[in-house]
Design a protein around this motif. Structure first.
Motif, short mmCIF file in Angstrom:
data_model
loop_
_atom_site.label_atom_id
_atom_site.label_comp_id
_atom_site.label_asym_id
_atom_site.label_seq_id
_atom_site.Cartn_x
_atom_site.Cartn_y
_atom_site.Cartn_z
N GLU A 1 -1.85 14.38 3.47
CA GLU A 1 -2.67 13.19 3.42
C GLU A 1 -2.18 12.27 2.32
O GLU A 1 -1.61 12.70 1.32
CB GLU A 1 -4.12 13.58 3.12
N ASP A 2 -2.45 11.01 2.48
CA ASP A 2 -2.09 10.00 1.51
C ASP A 2 -2.92 10.21 0.24
O ASP A 2 -4.14 10.36 0.31
CB ASP A 2 -2.38 8.62 2.12
N PRO A 3 -2.30 10.23 -0.94
CA PRO A 3 -3.06 10.43 -2.18
C PRO A 3 -4.15 9.38 -2.40
O PRO A 3 -5.20 9.68 -2.95
CB PRO A 3 -2.00 10.34 -3.27
N VAL A 4 -3.91 8.16 -1.96
CA VAL A 4 -4.91 7.11 -2.13
C VAL A 4 -6.15 7.43 -1.28
O VAL A 4 -7.28 7.27 -1.72
CB VAL A 4 -4.33 5.73 -1.77
N LEU B 1 0.82 -1.21 0.00
CA LEU B 1 0.00 0.00 0.00
C LEU B 1 0.85 1.26 0.00
O LEU B 1 0.53 2.23 -0.68
CB LEU B 1 -0.95 0.00 1.20
N ASP B 2 1.94 1.25 0.78
CA ASP B 2 2.83 2.41 0.82
C ASP B 2 3.49 2.64 -0.54
O ASP B 2 3.64 3.78 -0.98
CB ASP B 2 3.90 2.24 1.90
N LYS B 3 3.87 1.57 -1.19
CA LYS B 3 4.49 1.68 -2.50
C LYS B 3 3.50 2.25 -3.52
O LYS B 3 3.84 3.11 -4.32
CB LYS B 3 5.01 0.32 -2.96
N ALA B 4 2.26 1.77 -3.46
CA ALA B 4 1.23 2.26 -4.38
C ALA B 4 0.97 3.74 -4.16
O ALA B 4 0.81 4.50 -5.12
CB ALA B 4 -0.06 1.46 -4.20
N ALA B 5 0.93 4.18 -2.92
CA ALA B 5 0.70 5.60 -2.61
C ALA B 5 1.85 6.45 -3.12
O ALA B 5 1.63 7.53 -3.68
CB ALA B 5 0.50 5.79 -1.11
N ALA B 6 3.07 5.98 -2.96
CA ALA B 6 4.23 6.73 -3.43
C ALA B 6 4.22 6.84 -4.96
O ALA B 6 4.54 7.90 -5.51
CB ALA B 6 5.52 6.06 -2.95
N GLU B 7 3.86 5.76 -5.63
CA GLU B 7 3.81 5.80 -7.10
C GLU B 7 2.71 6.75 -7.58
O GLU B 7 2.90 7.48 -8.55
CB GLU B 7 3.55 4.39 -7.64
N LYS B 8 1.58 6.75 -6.90
CA LYS B 8 0.48 7.63 -7.28
C LYS B 8 0.87 9.09 -7.08
O LYS B 8 0.58 9.94 -7.92
CB LYS B 8 -0.76 7.30 -6.45
#
Length: 57
Positions: free
Chosen positions: A44-47, A22-29
């Motif tokens: 805030e987290d983009p996701v 999940l952290d990796k996905a948020a960083a990529e987004k």
């Protein structure tokens, strides 16, 4: 990404591996959004933002 869950794995270890994804996905987004809007300063987290915007529509 694939997580292999073994019989002896603890729930904490599984949660830790899932959090990495999940952290990796948020960083990529966030990196993808920065291309269009410059450097974003988000608290805030983009996701999380995306989910909130999707729910409001």
């Amino acid at each position: 990404m694939v997580i292999e869950i073994k019989k002896g794995d603890s729930p904490e270890k599984i949660d830790k591996e899932l959090k990495k994804i999940l952290d990796k996905a948020a960083a990529e987004k966030k990196q993808h959004l920065e291309k269009f809007f410059g450097i974003l300063k988000l608290d805030e987290d983009p996701v999380t933002l995306q989910r909130r915007w999707r729910d409001e529509w």
